[in-house]
Design a protein around this motif. Structure first.
Motif, short mmCIF file in Angstrom:
data_model
loop_
_atom_site.label_atom_id
_atom_site.label_comp_id
_atom_site.label_asym_id
_atom_site.label_seq_id
_atom_site.Cartn_x
_atom_site.Cartn_y
_atom_site.Cartn_z
N VAL A 32 31.29 21.34 -3.20
CA VAL A 32 31.05 20.57 -4.50
C VAL A 32 30.15 21.51 -4.61
N GLY A 61 36.07 17.45 -13.46
CA GLY A 61 35.15 17.89 -12.50
C GLY A 61 35.44 19.10 -12.41
N ASP A 124 28.71 16.78 -8.47
CA ASP A 124 29.30 15.28 -8.60
C ASP A 124 30.46 14.78 -8.54
N LEU A 125 30.94 16.29 -7.39
CA LEU A 125 32.40 15.73 -7.30
C LEU A 125 32.00 14.45 -6.42
N PRO A 126 33.12 13.68 -5.95
CA PRO A 126 33.23 12.64 -4.52
C PRO A 126 33.13 13.65 -3.64
N ALA A 127 32.12 14.65 -2.46
CA ALA A 127 32.03 15.14 -1.10
C ALA A 127 32.83 14.25 -0.35
N GLY A 128 34.27 14.89 0.42
CA GLY A 128 34.56 13.65 1.55
C GLY A 128 36.08 13.52 0.65
N GLN A 129 36.15 13.31 0.18
CA GLN A 129 37.10 13.11 -1.06
C GLN A 129 38.22 14.48 -0.72
N LYS A 167 39.64 19.45 -0.20
CA LYS A 167 39.49 18.25 0.30
C LYS A 167 38.20 18.97 -0.10
N LEU A 168 37.28 18.39 -0.48
CA LEU A 168 35.53 18.30 -1.10
C LEU A 168 34.28 18.07 -0.03
N PRO A 170 31.13 18.91 1.60
CA PRO A 170 29.46 19.09 0.50
C PRO A 170 28.87 19.80 0.34
N LYS A 171 28.23 19.71 -0.49
CA LYS A 171 27.40 21.44 -1.41
C LYS A 171 26.19 21.60 0.13
#
Length: 172
Positions: A32, A61, A124-129, A167-168, A170-171
């Motif tokens: 993200v 997003g 702000d996209l949901p990491a892990g999804q 798969k998103l 983490p930043k």
């Protein structure tokens, strides 16, 4: 031993055939808040017919979309309002590309090609999804809709026409 290796290789090839039957993204994960180069792989036509159009829906997003033109294809984008404003390089973005369409080309069923676009993934996209890009593939009168998104807990392999996704992470 050679027959065993051949059989094992054949089993692996046929066992993974379902993954190659769908439109997929070459790189299936991205952080993200980063820039992502989406490479849609189109492995075949529809019902044996040549692919003549590929349309991809851009999820919320995913901003600052820039598709790559393809020789012999007409490229169009459809723009619209984002559900909320996004910040990118000090600018506030409230509208952007919501769909990318390549049309008028001719990709015979027996050939493979790629359709490319670059995007920014909002921080702000949901990491892990998973994030899905529904695709409609047109082949003259025939159409394949790669638009199915798994429900929570559902295995993507259970879908007949899964949307390609990433798969998103983490930043960084």
């Amino acid at each position: 031993m050679k027959n065993y290796l051949f059989a094992t290789g054949a089993l692996l090839a046929f066992g993974t055939n379902a993954a190659f039957a769908h439109i997929t993204l070459e790189i299936q994960e991205a952080a993200v808040g980063s820039t992502y180069k989406a490479v849609l792989r189109v492995p075949h036509g529809c019902e044996g017919k040549a692919t003549t159009a590929v349309r991809v829906q851009i999820p919320e997003g995913v901003i600052a979309v820039k598709p790559m033109p393809k020789p012999g294809w007409t490229l169009q984008t459809k723009k619209g309002k984002y559900e909320k404003p996004y910040q990118l390089y000090g600018e506030t973005l409230t509208t952007g590309v919501k769909e990318v369409d390549w049309s008028g080309g001719n990709l015979p069923d027996e050939f493979y090609d790629e359709f490319v676009f670059r995007v920014s993934l909002a921080a702000d996209l949901p990491a892990g999804q998973m994030l899905y890009f529904p695709v409609v593939q047109e082949c003259g009168e025939a159409t394949d809709r790669w638009i199915e998104i798994p429900a929570a807990g559902q295995d993507e392999d259970a879908l007949d026409n899964p949307a390609p996704g990433i798969k998103l992470l983490p930043k960084k």
